[in-house]
Design an enzyme around this catalytic site. Structure first.
Site, PDB file in Angstrom:
ATOM      1  N   SER A  54       0.320 -10.123  -0.176  1.00  0.00           N
ATOM      2  CA  SER A  54      -0.373 -11.416  -0.072  1.00  0.00           C
ATOM      3  C   SER A  54       0.168 -12.387  -1.120  1.00  0.00           C
ATOM      4  O   SER A  54      -0.055 -13.590  -1.029  1.00  0.00           O
ATOM      5  CB  SER A  54      -1.871 -11.243  -0.304  1.00  0.00           C
ATOM      6  OG  SER A  54      -2.345 -10.241   0.542  1.00  0.00           O
TER       7      SER A  54
ATOM      8  N   CYS B  55      -2.490 -18.137  21.838  1.00  0.00           N
ATOM      9  CA  CYS B  55      -2.428 -16.861  22.575  1.00  0.00           C
ATOM     10  C   CYS B  55      -1.230 -16.058  22.084  1.00  0.00           C
ATOM     11  O   CYS B  55      -0.166 -16.620  21.860  1.00  0.00           O
ATOM     12  CB  CYS B  55      -2.226 -17.096  24.063  1.00  0.00           C
ATOM     13  SG  CYS B  55      -3.573 -17.951  24.840  1.00  0.00           S
TER      14      CYS B  55
ATOM     15  N   THR C 131       0.805  -1.220   0.000  1.00  0.00           N
ATOM     16  CA  THR C 131       0.000   0.000   0.000  1.00  0.00           C
ATOM     17  C   THR C 131       0.836   1.267   0.000  1.00  0.00           C
ATOM     18  O   THR C 131       0.478   2.258  -0.645  1.00  0.00           O
ATOM     19  CB  THR C 131      -0.929  -0.015   1.241  1.00  0.00           C
ATOM     20  OG1 THR C 131      -1.781  -1.154   1.130  1.00  0.00           O
ATOM     21  CG2 THR C 131      -1.778   1.218   1.337  1.00  0.00           C
TER      22      THR C 131
ATOM     23  N   ASP D 178       1.336  -6.903  -4.204  1.00  0.00           N
ATOM     24  CA  ASP D 178       0.612  -6.913  -2.946  1.00  0.00           C
ATOM     25  C   ASP D 178       1.277  -8.028  -2.136  1.00  0.00           C
ATOM     26  O   ASP D 178       1.537  -9.107  -2.668  1.00  0.00           O
ATOM     27  CB  ASP D 178      -0.858  -7.255  -3.221  1.00  0.00           C
ATOM     28  CG  ASP D 178      -1.703  -7.193  -1.960  1.00  0.00           C
ATOM     29  OD1 ASP D 178      -2.634  -6.379  -1.916  1.00  0.00           O
ATOM     30  OD2 ASP D 178      -1.440  -7.972  -1.021  1.00  0.00           O
TER      31      ASP D 178
HETATM   32  N1  ASP Z   1      -2.585  -5.866   0.936  1.00  0.00           N
HETATM   33  C1  ASP Z   1      -1.521  -4.911   1.187  1.00  0.00           C
HETATM   34  C2  ASP Z   1      -0.214  -5.668   1.176  1.00  0.00           C
HETATM   35  O1  ASP Z   1       0.095  -6.331   2.119  1.00  0.00           O
HETATM   36  C3  ASP Z   1      -1.749  -4.233   2.472  1.00  0.00           C
HETATM   37  C4  ASP Z   1      -0.682  -3.252   2.855  1.00  0.00           C
HETATM   38  O2  ASP Z   1       0.284  -3.001   2.196  1.00  0.00           O
HETATM   39  O3  ASP Z   1      -0.839  -2.652   3.913  1.00  0.00           O
HETATM   40  O4  ASP Z   1       0.506  -5.595   0.205  1.00  0.00           O
END
Ligand code: ASP
Length: 353
Positions: free
Chosen positions: A73, A291, A28, A71
């Site tokens: 992910s 936890c 982001t 991204d």
């Molecule tokens: N989905 C984004 C990523 O991890 C979220 C971020 O950058 O905060 O690349």
């Protein structure tokens, strides 16, 4: 193969206090509005235009960007290998390294890099942002500028930070102790079982007693990571079919068992027998707690008393992120079961107490 752009150099100061290599992976932080008004990953030049103050930090920069910023992910082992090799190849030329990375898997990447890079004695700082740099209320500027300062900081001719860390929302955390805990607010990362390494207010206050002490460099990269791992997260009602699918799968070599509280598991015969059978088949099982705070203590309750005898390894206070990265590292780098178990239960990069 993941491609990177040609490295760019920005010499802002004649007598710079440090030279930092920025590796821009995406996330982001680096998003700006494209010609259609949509947010999309932008080039580092655009980031620099949004944060002109960077030029005044007395730090010279080099920037290497992923050809196609991602991204986080989509991060995979190959991305970690690329990051580790970029740091290794350029290690002597820079005082510190800054990795711009999405927040979603930042704690996994920071954990993985901590294991892959042995003997690092320079700052390797991950940062990102909750809001794109183009957004007026973005946290990107503060995260970027302070991370750069930390990556450049030294005292008596030596770097202050000598390990892989995450800087986010005013706090510096050990990378393999951090977790993403928040997706809405700016305080996205926490380190429940290890103190904050530094806090950025008017000045950057380093918490000296928690920092890894400086030692001579002997950087080595352990690039191999084995992703034949699986996770068994316990929940009331877990049935034998599901548990055995994970614990006895032929392709799985290591299992992270996410147990309850201080490492407790159901005390039912079928479950304990499955753990035993899995270990008899040569699999490693590492027990970490669901936890965030506290630790796994085999034998504290009857429901964990069998685990040591069966051969389940206690992950003490390892985060889940560090546990997955360490399991991949151990499986790829240690082929003898005894050494692998010993490594799993020993802190090798400050990842557990
Ligand atoms: N989905 C984004 C990523 O991890 C979220 C971020 O950058 O905060 O690349």
């Amino acid at each position: 193969m993941i491609e990177v752009k040609t490295i760019e150099h920005f010499d802002f100061a004649e007598k710079a206090k440090a030279r930092v290599l920025i590796i821009y992976t995406g996330g982001t932080l680096g998003m700006d509005f494209n010609e259609n008004g949509a947010l999309a990953p932008c080039s580092f030049d655009r980031i620099l235009n949004r944060v002109p103050v960077i030029k005044e930090l007395q730090v010279n920069l080099s920037v290497v960007s992923f050809n196609e910023p991602i991204d986080s992910s989509n991060v995979h082992i190959e991305h970690w290998q690329l990051l580790a090799s970029l740091i290794y190849e350029h290690y002597d030329q820079y005082n510190g390294f800054l990795i711009l990375h999405g927040t979603d898997t930042m704690a996994y990447s920071a954990s993985a890099l901590s294991f892959m890079l042995e003997g690092v004695n320079k700052p390797v700082i991950f940062t990102g942002a909750q809001l794109p740099i183009a957004s007026p209320r973005s946290d990107a500027t503060e995260n970027l500028v302070t991370s750069l300062e930390i990556a450049a900081d030294h005292k008596d001719g030596r770097p202050i930070i000598t390990e892989v860390c995450i800087f986010f929302n005013h706090v510096l955390l050990r990378g393999n102790r951090a977790k993403k805990v928040e997706s809405q607010h700016f305080d996205a990362f926490e380190s429940e079982n290890y103190p904050i390494l530094a806090e950025a207010g008017i000045s950057i206050d380093y918490h000296w007693s928690y920092l890894k002490p400086y030692a001579e460099d002997f950087v080595q990269v352990h690039a191999a990571m084995d992703n034949n791992i699986a996770v068994l997260k316990l929940f009331p009602g877990l049935n034998q079919t599901t548990a055995s699918a994970v614990l006895l799968s032929d392709s799985v070599k290591g299992i992270i068992l996410e147990s309850y509280g201080s490492g407790n598991v159901p005390h039912e015969k079928w479950f304990l027998d499955l753990l035993r059978e899995s270990i008899d088949k040569g699999k490693l099982i590492l027990n970490v707690s669901q936890c965030n705070g506290g630790r796994v203590l085999h034998g504290k309750y009857e429901t964990s008393s069998e685990l040591d005898r069966i051969g389940v390894v206690s992950g003490h206070d390892l985060t889940f992120e560090a546990a997955t990265a360490k399991m991949m590292f151990v499986l790829a780098n240690l082929d003898n079961m005894r050494d692998a178990k010993k490594c799993l239960r020993t802190s090798i990069r400050g990842e557990m107490n």
